[in-house]
Design a protein around this motif. Sequence first.
Motif, PDB file in Angstrom:
ATOM      1  N   SER A  80      19.480 -34.823  -9.732  1.00 30.41           N
ATOM      2  CA  SER A  80      20.678 -35.604  -9.463  1.00 30.41           C
ATOM      3  C   SER A  80      20.588 -36.970 -10.142  1.00 30.41           C
ATOM      4  O   SER A  80      19.497 -37.476 -10.395  1.00 30.41           O
ATOM      5  CB  SER A  80      20.861 -35.777  -7.957  1.00 30.41           C
TER       6      SER A  80
ATOM      7  N   ASP B 242      20.645 -41.036 -10.691  1.00 30.42           N
ATOM      8  CA  ASP B 242      20.158 -42.163  -9.897  1.00 30.42           C
ATOM      9  C   ASP B 242      21.283 -43.137  -9.566  1.00 30.42           C
ATOM     10  O   ASP B 242      21.223 -43.850  -8.563  1.00 30.42           O
ATOM     11  CB  ASP B 242      19.061 -42.910 -10.656  1.00 30.42           C
ATOM     12  N   LEU B 243      22.313 -43.170 -10.422  1.00 28.66           N
ATOM     13  CA  LEU B 243      23.477 -44.031 -10.231  1.00 28.66           C
ATOM     14  C   LEU B 243      24.717 -43.278 -10.697  1.00 28.66           C
ATOM     15  O   LEU B 243      24.644 -42.449 -11.609  1.00 28.66           O
ATOM     16  CB  LEU B 243      23.353 -45.320 -11.057  1.00 28.66           C
TER      17      LEU B 243
ATOM     18  N   THR C 276      23.348 -41.239  -3.476  1.00 21.28           N
ATOM     19  CA  THR C 276      23.268 -41.954  -4.754  1.00 21.28           C
ATOM     20  C   THR C 276      24.237 -43.139  -4.777  1.00 21.28           C
ATOM     21  O   THR C 276      25.410 -42.977  -4.440  1.00 21.28           O
ATOM     22  CB  THR C 276      23.637 -40.992  -5.900  1.00 21.28           C
TER      23      THR C 276
ATOM     24  N   GLN D 115      20.650 -50.837  -7.827  1.00 24.10           N
ATOM     25  CA  GLN D 115      19.316 -50.248  -7.929  1.00 24.10           C
ATOM     26  C   GLN D 115      18.321 -50.980  -7.034  1.00 24.10           C
ATOM     27  O   GLN D 115      17.521 -50.350  -6.338  1.00 24.10           O
ATOM     28  CB  GLN D 115      18.829 -50.281  -9.376  1.00 24.10           C
TER      29      GLN D 115
END
Length: 246
Positions: free
Chosen positions: A53, A55-56, A82, A125
């Motif tokens: 998947s 990360d952002l 996410t 993040q």
Amino acid sequence: MVSSATPKTRLLLVDDEARLTELLKMELEVEGYEVDVAADGATGLIRARTEPSPDLIVLDWNLPDFSGVDICQRIRSSAITTPILMLTGHDDVADRVTALDAGVDDYLVKPFSIEELMARLRAMQRRASTFSAAAGDGQHPETLQVGDLVMNTSTRDESRSGQLIQLSVKEYELLNFLMRGQGKVLERTEIMHGVWGENFYGDDNLLDVYIRYLRQKIESSERPALIHTVRGVGFILREERQLETS
């Protein structure tokens, strides 16, 4: 140029504006992101759910098949956490509330600068990493309680006097933040940074909107007030009887 992201940072860009996505993809790759582009909501949803998947996720509000709000809701209904940044031309409080309630982490109004987009991605993040680290070292207890208000952070269930309370994603995050700081006066800026991120530049009227939503759901004439306004400063969450006797 010093990269602001590691090459392993996977970013999913969901937008149907070809010229914009081409520009963003190029800029993001220069910054060290691995970018996957989807030109419609259905494709974006499939890729958000596919392993590995992203990360952002950067998600446009206006897509040819579904709205970005619809796609965000479907992503969140799949228990995918996410971080999601929404791009949109909508700039009023009601639209921001709609997006945030759907599970968006941040909100950027078009036209925007590349520098601001990068700053918001870095902030998301950092926030996600901080939360994961704190959860992993036991800083986040599974159950939070203030009086008869109870939150199970594992199941994301909330109740008061044994009655379940239904909260939106952002209402949950705000209440979670207030409960972790229970008994302390939390400044408006501190709350905005904690719930919306340190680089969120939106109208802080959003905070008042969500405080009102929470009060409507967790307080009533039969239940003592828990969220108290500290004029000119911010808010404090504690039982009313504590407030009266302190």
